[in-house]
Design a protein around this motif. Sequence first.
Motif: not given
Length: 403
Positions: A229-242, A248-260
């Motif tokens: 729940t926390w990650l769904r609510e903050h996924v955009t902010t956390e991607s920028r933070r990473l 690290l670059v994040s790809e956010c999808r409906a099922e989760g997050v891929v970090v490259c």
Amino acid sequence: MTTTFDELPDIDAANVVRCARVLLRRPLLRAGGPDGDLLPMIYRQRAVLQEVFSSLLGYRLVVERRFARLHKSGAGGDTTRGEAALSPRGYAYLALTLAALTGIGRQVLLSRLVSDVRAAAAEAEITVVDDPADRRALTAALRQLVALGVITETEGSVTAESSAEALITIDTDLLGQLVAGPLAEADSPAQLIELAGAAGPRNVQHAVRRRLVEDPVVLYSDLPAEQATWLREHVTTESRRLERFFGLVSECRAEGVVVCDPEDYLTDVAFPGPGTVARIALLALPELLSRSAPDAAGKHPVTWQDLTDVCQELVDAYPAAWSRQATEDHQELVHSVVALLRRLGLLRDAHGSWLLSPAAHRWLPQPDATPAPNREPEPPAPEPPGWSLFDEMVLDEEQGEQR
């Protein structure tokens, strides 16, 4: 949070990110070891780095002039992570050797150390069998400590085959920082083994960020409900933070997050990759995905028979494309493909069956219509000849112009 980092000039901030990436890859960094030339920079920026790791990930960073140690929480129960040279018994010997080294001093003979390790094993109620496999596991543990710089072969060598004596010098400063928990807290070798992976996440934010930094694929269905729940609510902010702090670059999808990692520095397993096993694993993904419908979490159930059949079909369809040694034993080939997909986080054991991650869709091979490297492009078709200075001038009576 990370106020000190915000106040840095751009060049210093970029250096902090570089140092943070190195520490993520090499949690025990020492002078003379790989990337050891960055130690002076890490020492200069130690206050900022300590704040970044503490506030974002809950990791403790110890920095001295000769070494830097990032205390991570460990990979937990994930059997696909760890040092490839160490078997489970090798890891047990590593912990037992650390327990034996704590009270020896700065130098010890190899025979004395082996004797103390076996005594520590008896104290921890671990059965020791003096056979070649057991000796290889002990040697692998000692070689790992040599690679980390904790022990040095002053005279002789640490090998399973050699019966000659060897003199070992111990770096007690590195020894005290090697395990995740302080050595002083261990009352016995068995407790020391537990301390090696005892540090756990202190809150939801730290737990989720650690997963994002350490794992290439993080699915919401694999997280506890509170963390998902926390990650769904903050996924955009956390991607920028990473990206800001670790590159690290994040790809956010409906099922989760891929970090490259665009630079592949933090990538421990390259995929797609060369070799028969990697190529068969890549080509097997489309067929495996097509054999079953995804469940509610987007995962595709597959059976061992599916894996066996798909690998056999690929071997039979392109017999000249594979290494003969890799395809000689088909079951061994299937085990190797499964091991690779598990290390990538694409395949997981689900109580006797297998689940293929929805992230497998991003590796579906596509035909490449671009020319191969070093191949000259096809010349363009010749255009019809145009007007020339040597053409005869013809008067167009209707238009009254020359053409």
